[in-house]
Design a protein around this motif. Structure first.
Motif, PDB file in Angstrom:
ATOM      1  N   TRP A  59       0.800  -1.219   0.000  1.00 29.32           N
ATOM      2  CA  TRP A  59       0.000   0.000   0.000  1.00 29.32           C
ATOM      3  C   TRP A  59       0.833   1.271   0.000  1.00 29.32           C
ATOM      4  O   TRP A  59       0.462   2.259  -0.624  1.00 29.32           O
ATOM      5  N   LEU A  60       1.961   1.276   0.701  1.00 26.21           N
ATOM      6  CA  LEU A  60       2.832   2.453   0.760  1.00 26.21           C
ATOM      7  C   LEU A  60       4.182   2.194   0.106  1.00 26.21           C
ATOM      8  O   LEU A  60       5.130   2.950   0.309  1.00 26.21           O
ATOM      9  N   GLY A  61       4.270   1.126  -0.680  1.00 25.63           N
ATOM     10  CA  GLY A  61       5.503   0.800  -1.371  1.00 25.63           C
ATOM     11  C   GLY A  61       6.460  -0.020  -0.520  1.00 25.63           C
ATOM     12  O   GLY A  61       6.127  -0.447   0.586  1.00 25.63           O
ATOM     13  N   THR A  62       7.661  -0.225  -1.043  1.00 26.31           N
ATOM     14  CA  THR A  62       8.698  -0.980  -0.335  1.00 26.31           C
ATOM     15  C   THR A  62       9.986  -0.173  -0.298  1.00 26.31           C
ATOM     16  O   THR A  62      10.185   0.760  -1.081  1.00 26.31           O
ATOM     17  N   ILE A  69       6.638  -0.914   3.589  1.00 22.22           N
ATOM     18  CA  ILE A  69       6.711   0.315   4.371  1.00 22.22           C
ATOM     19  C   ILE A  69       5.498   0.474   5.275  1.00 22.22           C
ATOM     20  O   ILE A  69       5.616   0.886   6.435  1.00 22.22           O
ATOM     21  N   TYR A  70       4.315   0.142   4.774  1.00 26.50           N
ATOM     22  CA  TYR A  70       3.104   0.265   5.588  1.00 26.50           C
ATOM     23  C   TYR A  70       3.207  -0.590   6.858  1.00 26.50           C
ATOM     24  O   TYR A  70       2.932  -0.112   7.968  1.00 26.50           O
ATOM     25  N   SER A  71       3.607  -1.826   6.713  1.00 29.10           N
ATOM     26  CA  SER A  71       3.718  -2.715   7.869  1.00 29.10           C
ATOM     27  C   SER A  71       4.795  -2.229   8.834  1.00 29.10           C
ATOM     28  O   SER A  71       4.626  -2.306  10.060  1.00 29.10           O
ATOM     29  N   ARG A  72       5.885  -1.703   8.309  1.00 26.67           N
ATOM     30  CA  ARG A  72       6.949  -1.207   9.187  1.00 26.67           C
ATOM     31  C   ARG A  72       6.505   0.045   9.936  1.00 26.67           C
ATOM     32  O   ARG A  72       6.866   0.232  11.109  1.00 26.67           O
ATOM     33  N   ILE A  73       5.708   0.898   9.296  1.00 24.63           N
ATOM     34  CA  ILE A  73       5.198   2.080   9.991  1.00 24.63           C
ATOM     35  C   ILE A  73       4.278   1.673  11.137  1.00 24.63           C
ATOM     36  O   ILE A  73       4.337   2.242  12.236  1.00 24.63           O
ATOM     37  N   ILE A  74       3.423   0.690  10.886  1.00 20.59           N
ATOM     38  CA  ILE A  74       2.509   0.222  11.926  1.00 20.59           C
ATOM     39  C   ILE A  74       3.289  -0.313  13.129  1.00 20.59           C
ATOM     40  O   ILE A  74       3.025   0.053  14.287  1.00 20.59           O
ATOM     41  N   TYR A  75       4.269  -1.167  12.879  1.00 18.36           N
ATOM     42  CA  TYR A  75       5.049  -1.736  13.979  1.00 18.36           C
ATOM     43  C   TYR A  75       5.974  -0.698  14.610  1.00 18.36           C
ATOM     44  O   TYR A  75       6.296  -0.793  15.795  1.00 18.36           O
ATOM     45  N   ALA A  76       6.422   0.279  13.824  1.00 20.85           N
ATOM     46  CA  ALA A  76       7.302   1.318  14.372  1.00 20.85           C
ATOM     47  C   ALA A  76       6.585   2.184  15.396  1.00 20.85           C
ATOM     48  O   ALA A  76       7.239   2.775  16.263  1.00 20.85           O
ATOM     49  N   THR A  77       5.250   2.246  15.309  1.00 17.85           N
ATOM     50  CA  THR A  77       4.492   2.990  16.321  1.00 17.85           C
ATOM     51  C   THR A  77       4.768   2.422  17.704  1.00 17.85           C
ATOM     52  O   THR A  77       4.915   3.160  18.683  1.00 17.85           O
ATOM     53  N   ARG A  78       4.842   1.102  17.791  1.00 18.52           N
ATOM     54  CA  ARG A  78       5.171   0.463  19.071  1.00 18.52           C
ATOM     55  C   ARG A  78       6.545   0.902  19.559  1.00 18.52           C
ATOM     56  O   ARG A  78       6.721   1.282  20.722  1.00 18.52           O
ATOM     57  N   ILE A  79       7.522   0.831  18.676  1.00 16.46           N
ATOM     58  CA  ILE A  79       8.909   1.111  19.068  1.00 16.46           C
ATOM     59  C   ILE A  79       9.065   2.561  19.488  1.00 16.46           C
ATOM     60  O   ILE A  79       9.611   2.867  20.567  1.00 16.46           O
ATOM     61  N   ASN A  80       8.593   3.490  18.648  1.00 20.25           N
ATOM     62  CA  ASN A  80       8.795   4.908  18.933  1.00 20.25           C
ATOM     63  C   ASN A  80       8.058   5.350  20.198  1.00 20.25           C
ATOM     64  O   ASN A  80       8.613   6.086  21.019  1.00 20.25           O
ATOM     65  N   LEU A  81       6.816   4.915  20.358  1.00 23.38           N
ATOM     66  CA  LEU A  81       6.082   5.314  21.555  1.00 23.38           C
ATOM     67  C   LEU A  81       6.586   4.591  22.796  1.00 23.38           C
ATOM     68  O   LEU A  81       6.578   5.154  23.897  1.00 23.38           O
ATOM     69  N   LEU A  82       7.031   3.350  22.641  1.00 21.66           N
ATOM     70  CA  LEU A  82       7.606   2.633  23.786  1.00 21.66           C
ATOM     71  C   LEU A  82       8.838   3.364  24.304  1.00 21.66           C
ATOM     72  O   LEU A  82       8.982   3.601  25.513  1.00 21.66           O
ATOM     73  N   TRP A 247       8.543   7.721  -1.761  1.00 22.07           N
ATOM     74  CA  TRP A 247       7.654   7.076  -0.786  1.00 22.07           C
ATOM     75  C   TRP A 247       8.399   6.450   0.401  1.00 22.07           C
ATOM     76  O   TRP A 247       7.836   6.301   1.472  1.00 22.07           O
ATOM     77  N   VAL A 248       9.657   6.105   0.211  1.00 20.36           N
ATOM     78  CA  VAL A 248      10.397   5.429   1.284  1.00 20.36           C
ATOM     79  C   VAL A 248      10.570   6.349   2.494  1.00 20.36           C
ATOM     80  O   VAL A 248      10.463   5.901   3.644  1.00 20.36           O
ATOM     81  N   SER A 249      10.800   7.633   2.261  1.00 23.53           N
ATOM     82  CA  SER A 249      10.997   8.585   3.361  1.00 23.53           C
ATOM     83  C   SER A 249       9.743   9.372   3.705  1.00 23.53           C
ATOM     84  O   SER A 249       9.563   9.784   4.855  1.00 23.53           O
ATOM     85  N   LEU A 250       8.881   9.586   2.707  1.00 27.22           N
ATOM     86  CA  LEU A 250       7.728  10.456   2.936  1.00 27.22           C
ATOM     87  C   LEU A 250       6.772   9.902   3.977  1.00 27.22           C
ATOM     88  O   LEU A 250       6.384  10.598   4.930  1.00 27.22           O
ATOM     89  N   PHE A 251       6.370   8.661   3.844  1.00 28.15           N
ATOM     90  CA  PHE A 251       5.337   8.117   4.723  1.00 28.15           C
ATOM     91  C   PHE A 251       5.788   7.963   6.178  1.00 28.15           C
ATOM     92  O   PHE A 251       5.049   8.343   7.096  1.00 28.15           O
ATOM     93  N   PRO A 252       6.988   7.451   6.459  1.00 30.99           N
ATOM     94  CA  PRO A 252       7.424   7.463   7.870  1.00 30.99           C
ATOM     95  C   PRO A 252       7.632   8.874   8.402  1.00 30.99           C
ATOM     96  O   PRO A 252       7.424   9.126   9.594  1.00 30.99           O
TER      97      PRO A 252
END
Length: 282
Positions: A59-62, A69-82, A247-252
């Protein structure tokens, strides 16, 4: 119960606070339901799918390694907020009692602690953060501890300033005359009245911690690949932007903006809610 009703009323009357609550709710959903929301593994590389633009499959490219990228952004929410919430919570737990003690007891030890805080805060944040992370190691909890060290002086100074103002008030003198001990005066009379600025600062500090976490990872001093982290994702795609791979940098990067905006809005709402003059005026 009354305070909760006041909080809900305040949120309903302030669109900015409502936006902050909605953004926070979205992040909580991403943290809790990451395995259900993600479409691919956040750490599994697929060189064949490297640098694919957004599509129905991705959905957001690779990125350059072929990770979604979409899946990494979702999981990165855990890491960054943790990292950010843990760091600010630790700084709050350490800074509040330190600020209370050095504000109530003035002397050589208090002056020495203040000079230590001056020393810590005299360094550029990124330089000190890089130095501490390089010594302790690039692990998630080490980054959180480093950020806690950077934020502790701020909470201690806030509490100390309030304590210095409160310790000479008439109700404190009355408590002394009634035979109250220093511990009772500090924790029953001064601390509850001194906490408001520090509580308001918590939300703002979480946003700052998110930026610092992303910044340290961007320059290679934070968490390491393949851990999904927003700043690391922006860094991995920064060199490809001049080649049109946006897209690699924009979405995160947008994820960082949304998260920081969320806590900034919540911090402003908490500040207004804690100010009786503002509540009365509104």
């Amino acid at each position: 119960m009354k305070s909760l009703r006041s909080l809900f009323t305040h949120i309903r009357r302030h669109p900015a606070a409502m936006v902050g609550v909605i953004l926070l709710a979205l992040q909580i959903v991403a943290i809790v339901f990451a395995p259900l929301l993600s479409t691919h593994s956040p750490t599994e590389a697929d060189p064949i799918s490297s640098l694919q633009p957004p599509s129905f499959e991705h959905w957001l490219g690779t990125d350059v390694s072929g990770m979604d990228i979409y899946s990494r952004i979702i999981y990165a929410t855990r890491i960054n907020l943790l990292i950010s919430i843990s760091a600010v919570a630790l700084a709050f737990v350490l800074g509040v009692p330190i600020g209370l003690l050095i504000g109530y007891y003035r002397g050589f030890v208090s002056s020495l602690i203040m000079r230590l805080f001056d020393f810590i805060q005299s360094f550029p944040v990124f330089v000190l953060g890089m130095a501490l992370v390089s010594v302790m190691g690039q692990e998630i909890w080490n980054v959180a501890i480093v950020l806690a060290v950077l934020f502790t002086p701020m909470f201690a100074r806030l509490i100390r300033a309030e304590v210095l103002s409160l310790r000479e008030r008439p109700f404190i003198s009355a408590a002394r005359c009634s035979g109250a001990t220093d511990a009772s005066i500090m924790f029953r009379h001064i601390l509850p009245n001194a906490l408001t600025p520090a509580i308001v600062q918590v939300s703002i500090s979480i946003g700052m911690a998110i930026l610092l976490t992303a910044g340290l990872s961007f320059i290679g001093a934070g968490v390491r690949m393949p851990t999904p982290e927003w700043g690391l994702m922006v860094s991995s795609g920064a060199q490809q932007m001049i080649l049109g791979v946006w897209w690699v940098s924009l979405f995160p990067g947008l994820a960082i903006v949304i998260s920081v905006l969320c806590f900034a809005l919540l911090g402003d709402a908490a500040k207004e809610l804690s100010d009786p003059t503002t509540r009365t005026r509104r």
